[in-house]
Every structure is written in C-alpha cells, then in structure tokens.
Design a protein around this motif. Structure first.
Motif, short mmCIF file in Angstrom:
data_model
loop_
_atom_site.label_atom_id
_atom_site.label_comp_id
_atom_site.label_asym_id
_atom_site.label_seq_id
_atom_site.Cartn_x
_atom_site.Cartn_y
_atom_site.Cartn_z
N ASN A 54 0.81 -1.07 -0.06
CA ASN A 54 -0.22 -0.15 -0.03
C ASN A 54 0.98 1.23 0.07
O ASN A 54 1.75 1.49 0.82
CB ASN A 54 -1.00 0.04 1.14
CG ASN A 54 -1.80 -1.10 0.99
OD1 ASN A 54 -2.74 -1.21 0.07
ND2 ASN A 54 -2.29 -1.83 2.39
N PHE A 55 0.65 2.20 -1.15
CA PHE A 55 1.25 3.19 -1.21
C PHE A 55 1.22 4.24 0.04
O PHE A 55 0.02 4.65 0.13
CB PHE A 55 1.38 4.00 -2.45
CG PHE A 55 2.20 3.09 -3.51
CD1 PHE A 55 3.19 3.91 -4.08
CD2 PHE A 55 1.49 1.90 -3.96
CE1 PHE A 55 4.05 3.08 -5.06
CE2 PHE A 55 2.36 1.29 -5.16
CZ PHE A 55 3.64 1.95 -5.52
N LYS A 56 2.19 4.86 0.49
CA LYS A 56 1.91 5.84 1.33
C LYS A 56 1.41 7.56 0.65
O LYS A 56 0.64 8.09 0.89
CB LYS A 56 3.18 6.32 2.10
CG LYS A 56 3.57 5.32 3.24
CD LYS A 56 4.85 5.66 3.66
CE LYS A 56 5.61 4.49 4.23
NZ LYS A 56 7.35 4.46 4.25
N SER A 57 1.90 7.45 -0.55
CA SER A 57 1.77 8.45 -1.60
C SER A 57 1.39 7.94 -2.71
O SER A 57 1.95 7.38 -3.96
CB SER A 57 3.01 9.31 -1.87
OG SER A 57 2.78 10.27 -2.92
N ILE A 58 -0.12 7.67 -2.95
CA ILE A 58 -0.86 7.27 -4.27
C ILE A 58 -0.38 7.93 -5.45
O ILE A 58 -0.43 7.27 -6.45
CB ILE A 58 -2.26 7.15 -3.79
CG1 ILE A 58 -2.83 6.23 -5.03
CG2 ILE A 58 -2.86 8.51 -3.84
CD1 ILE A 58 -2.65 4.64 -4.67
N GLY A 59 0.11 9.14 -5.19
CA GLY A 59 0.50 10.04 -6.34
C GLY A 59 1.70 9.27 -7.23
O GLY A 59 1.82 9.28 -8.40
N LEU A 60 2.49 8.62 -6.31
CA LEU A 60 3.65 7.70 -7.13
C LEU A 60 3.21 6.80 -7.99
O LEU A 60 3.68 6.40 -9.06
CB LEU A 60 4.59 7.27 -6.02
CG LEU A 60 5.30 8.31 -5.12
CD1 LEU A 60 5.96 7.65 -4.09
CD2 LEU A 60 6.23 9.11 -6.01
N LEU A 61 2.21 5.92 -7.39
CA LEU A 61 1.76 4.87 -8.21
C LEU A 61 0.97 5.40 -9.38
O LEU A 61 0.83 4.90 -10.56
CB LEU A 61 0.55 3.98 -7.22
CG LEU A 61 0.03 2.52 -8.03
CD1 LEU A 61 1.11 1.89 -8.72
CD2 LEU A 61 -0.93 1.94 -7.21
N ARG A 62 0.07 6.62 -9.23
CA ARG A 62 -0.52 7.19 -10.34
C ARG A 62 0.34 7.65 -11.43
O ARG A 62 -0.09 7.27 -12.56
CB ARG A 62 -1.43 8.53 -9.63
CG ARG A 62 -2.37 8.88 -10.73
CD ARG A 62 -2.72 10.18 -10.24
NE ARG A 62 -3.84 9.85 -9.05
CZ ARG A 62 -3.75 10.09 -7.81
NH1 ARG A 62 -2.70 10.92 -7.56
NH2 ARG A 62 -4.45 9.57 -6.75
N ARG A 63 1.45 8.06 -11.07
CA ARG A 63 2.57 8.33 -12.01
C ARG A 63 2.97 7.21 -12.75
O ARG A 63 3.29 7.27 -13.93
CB ARG A 63 3.52 9.21 -11.40
CG ARG A 63 4.40 9.94 -12.37
CD ARG A 63 5.48 10.91 -11.79
NE ARG A 63 5.90 11.99 -12.91
CZ ARG A 63 6.37 12.85 -12.61
NH1 ARG A 63 5.98 13.65 -11.61
NH2 ARG A 63 7.03 13.68 -13.55
N ALA A 64 3.48 6.17 -12.10
CA ALA A 64 3.94 4.92 -12.51
C ALA A 64 2.88 4.44 -13.50
O ALA A 64 3.48 3.56 -14.51
CB ALA A 64 4.24 3.79 -11.33
N MET A 65 1.64 4.78 -13.50
CA MET A 65 0.55 4.03 -14.41
C MET A 65 0.31 5.10 -15.33
O MET A 65 -0.80 5.07 -15.95
CB MET A 65 -0.67 3.61 -13.56
CG MET A 65 -0.36 2.44 -12.61
SD MET A 65 0.07 0.97 -13.55
CE MET A 65 1.91 0.75 -13.50
N THR A 66 1.16 6.03 -15.51
CA THR A 66 0.79 7.08 -16.76
C THR A 66 1.86 7.02 -17.81
O THR A 66 3.05 7.52 -17.49
CB THR A 66 0.80 8.47 -16.08
OG1 THR A 66 -0.12 8.39 -14.96
CG2 THR A 66 0.33 9.47 -16.97
#
Length: 186
Positions: A54-66
């Motif tokens: 579980n990401f502490k900063s979901i923005g990192l996963l969002r960017r990884a999926m962009t």
C-alpha cells in the motif's frame, strides 16, 4: 443593547454549533465520503492489493501508471529506476545463491528477466496493467513496451515511496516468483 458585531458573532456561533451537531449526529454510513470513486482510483486500489503493498503516496503509483503519450508527468524516469531495482534484486539473489556465478551467466539471467517481450510483459499483463496504465487514444496499452514500462515503474515508485530500493526489490521478488526469467501465477 448589543452591538452589531456581538449579534453577528452570536448568530454565527449558534449556527455553527447547530450545523456541527447535525453532522456529528448522522450515522457513520451517511457521512460524506471524500474518497475518489473513479475507475482509475479503483484500479489503483486493486493493483495495490495484487502487489501486497500500500502506497503512502498514491500519487507515485498514479504516475507509475501514466505513459508518456498521456501526460508530461509520466512514468519514464520511474521505469528506468525500476529496471535498476529489478536488476539489483536479481543480481543479489543470484550471487547469494552462488558467489562463483560467472559474469556471462549473470548477464544472461539479467537479460532474461529484463526481456520486454517475455518476462517483463508477462508479469505486467498478468497484473492487468494494460487495463490500468493511462495512455493516449492512439497508443496501444497492451503493447509490450507500454506494459513493461509501467511494470518497471511500479518498483521505482515503491522504492521512492518506502525510501528503500531493497524493499522494492522484495516486492518484485514476491510478485515475480523465485524462478529467474519465469513469471509465476498470482
């Protein structure tokens, strides 16, 4: 006789207390839910469960999926970093098992695990990244280079999120499985 400021303050205070009381009196299930319910947000939640991270900063996963075709804020740098995390993890595993492994064998195994068409894309498609990664309408989200880039970017994002590339490598290893070059079923 009260001044206009005191009357305004009194009315505001009474109104505030009444609103606060009504909000607190509502059952928990009817309170406002500010969590995003977009399909992309749901897909990211599902992906985190699959990763068992579980990401502490979901923005990192969002960017990884962009993908770069979708936005200037994309996963390119994360993908490069993630590839290094994966290669370091694989190298460590190989050398831990056999300190005398030849450089030729080490390079062969690294190539095998990094191969876009086989290992990397297989892992990415197994996770369903082709359904999660954001791409432009003209880009095929199932293309091996696209899903492999997103797959690698996940581990770069995890390393940044947790502040430790070894931990990101462990997430890779748990997901990919123990056999180098061969993806395992989820």
């Amino acid at each position: 006789m009260q001044s206009p400021r005191i009357r305004t303050f009194t009315v505001f205070a009474i109104l505030f207390i009444a609103i606060l009381h009504n909000v607190q009196a509502q059952p928990t299930s009817s309170k406002l839910n500010f969590k995003s319910l977009s399909p992309f947000a749901s897909a990211l939640e599902t992906l985190q469960k699959q990763l068992k991270y579980n990401f502490k900063s979901i923005g990192l996963l969002r960017r990884a999926m962009t993908h770069a075709s979708f936005s200037e804020e994309n996963n390119k740098a994360f993908s490069i970093f993630g590839a290094s995390v994966i290669e370091t993890c694989v190298s460590f595993q190989l050398l831990s098992k056999d300190i005398d492994v030849s450089s030729k064998e080490l390079n062969r195994r690294l190539s095998q695990i990094s191969n876009v068409e086989s290992s990397c894309a297989v892992d990415a498609l197994r996770l369903g990244l082709h359904k999660v990664v954001r791409v432009s309408p003209k880009t095929n989200s199932s293309a091996p280079a696209v899903v492999c880039g997103a797959f690698r970017a996940i581990f770069g994002a995890i390393a940044i999120d947790i502040g430790n590339s070894d931990a990101a490598g462990n997430v890779f290893w748990n997901l990919h499985g123990g056999d180098l070059g061969v993806a395992v079923a989820l």
